[in-house]
Structure formats: structure tokens, C-alpha cells
Write a protein that holds these residues in place. Sequence first.
Motif, short mmCIF file in Angstrom:
data_model
loop_
_atom_site.label_atom_id
_atom_site.label_comp_id
_atom_site.label_asym_id
_atom_site.label_seq_id
_atom_site.Cartn_x
_atom_site.Cartn_y
_atom_site.Cartn_z
N PRO A 187 10.62 -8.81 0.00
CA PRO A 187 11.08 -9.14 -1.35
C PRO A 187 12.17 -8.19 -1.81
CG PRO A 187 8.99 -7.99 -1.43
CD PRO A 187 9.26 -8.27 0.02
N ASP A 188 12.94 -8.63 -2.79
CA ASP A 188 13.96 -7.77 -3.37
C ASP A 188 13.30 -6.60 -4.09
OD1 ASP A 188 15.93 -10.62 -4.33
OD2 ASP A 188 15.96 -9.45 -2.48
N ARG A 189 14.10 -5.59 -4.37
CA ARG A 189 13.57 -4.45 -5.10
C ARG A 189 13.13 -4.87 -6.50
NH1 ARG A 189 17.82 0.45 -3.65
NH2 ARG A 189 17.22 0.65 -1.47
N TYR A 190 12.01 -4.33 -6.92
CA TYR A 190 11.51 -4.65 -8.25
C TYR A 190 12.25 -3.82 -9.28
CZ TYR A 190 7.61 -7.07 -6.04
OH TYR A 190 6.85 -7.93 -5.31
N PRO A 191 12.75 -4.42 -10.34
CA PRO A 191 13.46 -3.65 -11.37
C PRO A 191 12.49 -2.77 -12.14
CG PRO A 191 13.15 -5.91 -12.08
CD PRO A 191 12.69 -5.85 -10.65
N ALA A 192 12.94 -1.59 -12.47
CA ALA A 192 12.12 -0.66 -13.24
C ALA A 192 12.36 -0.88 -14.73
CB ALA A 192 12.47 0.78 -12.87
N VAL A 193 11.29 -1.03 -15.47
CA VAL A 193 11.38 -1.27 -16.91
C VAL A 193 10.73 -0.10 -17.63
CG1 VAL A 193 10.80 -2.80 -18.82
CG2 VAL A 193 11.28 -3.75 -16.55
N LEU A 194 11.51 0.63 -18.43
CA LEU A 194 10.98 1.79 -19.13
C LEU A 194 10.45 1.38 -20.50
CD1 LEU A 194 13.74 4.41 -18.33
CD2 LEU A 194 11.77 3.73 -16.97
N SER A 195 9.36 2.03 -20.92
CA SER A 195 8.80 1.73 -22.23
C SER A 195 8.18 2.99 -22.81
CB SER A 195 7.73 0.64 -22.12
OG SER A 195 6.59 1.14 -21.43
N ALA A 196 7.80 2.91 -24.09
CA ALA A 196 7.19 4.06 -24.74
C ALA A 196 5.76 4.27 -24.25
CB ALA A 196 7.20 3.86 -26.26
N ALA A 228 7.92 11.44 -15.69
CA ALA A 228 9.23 11.95 -15.28
C ALA A 228 10.28 11.73 -16.36
CB ALA A 228 9.66 11.28 -13.98
N VAL A 229 10.24 10.56 -17.00
CA VAL A 229 11.20 10.27 -18.06
C VAL A 229 11.00 11.22 -19.25
CG1 VAL A 229 11.89 8.54 -19.77
CG2 VAL A 229 11.54 7.87 -17.39
N LEU A 230 9.76 11.49 -19.59
CA LEU A 230 9.48 12.41 -20.69
C LEU A 230 10.01 13.81 -20.40
CD1 LEU A 230 5.86 11.37 -21.73
CD2 LEU A 230 7.96 11.08 -23.07
N ARG A 231 10.07 14.17 -19.12
CA ARG A 231 10.54 15.51 -18.74
C ARG A 231 12.04 15.56 -18.46
NH1 ARG A 231 7.11 19.01 -20.85
NH2 ARG A 231 4.95 18.59 -20.23
N GLY A 232 12.72 14.43 -18.61
CA GLY A 232 14.17 14.50 -18.50
C GLY A 232 14.85 13.56 -17.54
N ASP A 276 0.82 -1.20 0.00
CA ASP A 276 0.00 0.00 0.00
C ASP A 276 0.86 1.26 0.00
OD1 ASP A 276 1.01 -0.03 2.55
OD2 ASP A 276 -0.91 -0.26 3.56
N GLN A 277 2.15 1.09 -0.27
CA GLN A 277 3.05 2.23 -0.36
C GLN A 277 4.20 1.87 -1.30
OE1 GLN A 277 5.64 3.59 3.04
NE2 GLN A 277 4.30 5.37 2.97
N VAL A 278 4.70 2.87 -2.01
CA VAL A 278 5.81 2.63 -2.93
C VAL A 278 6.77 3.81 -2.86
CG1 VAL A 278 4.57 3.67 -4.88
CG2 VAL A 278 6.44 2.05 -5.31
N GLN A 279 8.05 3.50 -3.00
CA GLN A 279 9.08 4.54 -3.06
C GLN A 279 9.82 4.40 -4.39
OE1 GLN A 279 11.49 4.11 0.49
NE2 GLN A 279 10.22 5.56 1.62
N ILE A 280 9.88 5.51 -5.12
CA ILE A 280 10.56 5.54 -6.41
C ILE A 280 11.80 6.41 -6.27
CG2 ILE A 280 10.32 6.06 -8.87
CD1 ILE A 280 7.25 6.21 -8.33
N ARG A 281 12.94 5.87 -6.65
CA ARG A 281 14.18 6.66 -6.67
C ARG A 281 14.58 6.89 -8.12
NH1 ARG A 281 18.58 5.99 -1.91
NH2 ARG A 281 17.15 6.20 -0.15
N MET A 282 14.61 8.14 -8.49
CA MET A 282 14.94 8.49 -9.87
C MET A 282 15.61 9.85 -9.88
SD MET A 282 11.07 9.29 -11.21
CE MET A 282 10.00 10.41 -10.30
N GLY A 283 16.22 10.19 -11.01
CA GLY A 283 16.91 11.47 -11.02
C GLY A 283 17.42 11.88 -12.38
N VAL A 284 18.20 12.95 -12.34
CA VAL A 284 18.74 13.56 -13.55
C VAL A 284 20.26 13.60 -13.44
CG1 VAL A 284 18.84 15.66 -14.94
CG2 VAL A 284 16.67 14.97 -13.86
#
Length: 219
Positions: free
Chosen positions: A187-196, A123-127, A34-42
Amino acid sequence: MRGWDEMNHRQNVQQRKNQTVKVVGESTLMATPDQVQIRMGVITQNVEVTVAQAENAETMTTVISEIQELGVQEDQIQTVVYRIDPEYDYIEGEQVFRGYRVVHLIQVTLSQVGLVGTIVDAAVLRGVNSLTSIDFMVQERQALYLIALQEAVNQAKEKALALVEAIQGTLHPMPIEVKELTNESFPDRYPAVLSAQTTPIQPGQLTFQVSVEAIFSYY
């Protein structure tokens, strides 16, 4: 008198240990995140550090503005890494300066688990050009873990009772000793898969596994 009582107690415990049964109890609970943490950046690079910084700041400002428009609040966004590093190439054994690398990573914490793919894509579309992890969690995981621990102890008692009854004995309901064998597992961290299209990220189920060892006496 008190010393005599303590001695009797120790003797009773020792006598109980002479007729004991050791069992292992286990419990597994499944929970929907019921909660998720996303780590992303530029990440930006330039031979001029001020240019690399400015480009990074401009892009990150755009990213944050975009995800806020999707409903993410300011207090749900936290900078976790901000770093400026010089970079070098090695040509014929010599170190040659290439430029500067600026890394700015943010952590976005959400209770709307279903929005993960939408937010990542926006976020990916914005950089955003670095997506390091997506962690699904249960906010009340400590409470669930304690429930699993209690169930493991109850199972151990049931096993001990069955064993003692099989030899026509009587089980003392209070164990002499209880020891946890495993800690809560996630569980281990789920891998992030980017797509169009909208990124298909599935939260799945979180597993809480607990096992205990218990020693009971019987007569």
C-alpha cells in the motif's frame, strides 16, 4: 546416444506445445502490519548558521529523550537526513540572503504499532515540526509473498485441469512454462494527521497480490 535422447526430448516438448492451454492464476493475501517506520524531524532557521544548528540540536535532543522515555530504544532511531542550506529571497529580480535552514530528520522503527500516535504526539510537543511519512510493514513480507506466489500457481493448475477435463482430455501435471505477471505490491504510505489529542493513525491491512501465467500441455 545422449544426442538422440536430447533430440527426443526436444521433439516431445514440441509435441506437447502443439496441444496446450494457457491460464492465469491469481492470489491475494492480507496481513496485519507488525512494524512501522516513522520519519519526522526538526527544521530551524536563523541568519546565523551556528544559531540554527544549536537550536536544531537542542530540540532534537529533547525529542529523542522524550520518545526514549516511551520505550523506544537507541538502535530504533536513525538519522536519515541532516542538511544545512542557505535561503534567499528574490526582491525585484535580485537574490537577497535570508538566512540558513537546518533540517534533521530521524527514522523511528517500531514493532509496537499501537504506539505510533502516542510517539508522534509526544515528539510534536517537544518540537518536531516535520512529519514526512509513516510506513506500515510486515516483517515477514517476503515469506507471505512466496506463499501468495505458490497459491497463484496452484490456481493456474486448477484452471487448466478444469478446462482440459471439460474437453475430456488429460492434463500433464508439470507446466511447460510459468511466468510471473505482477510483482508483490504494497500500500501507499499512510498520511500523518496531527491533532491536539492522540493522533488517530490506523495501520489497516497490507495486501500482497500476485498473478502468474502458466502453459500446460494435454493429450
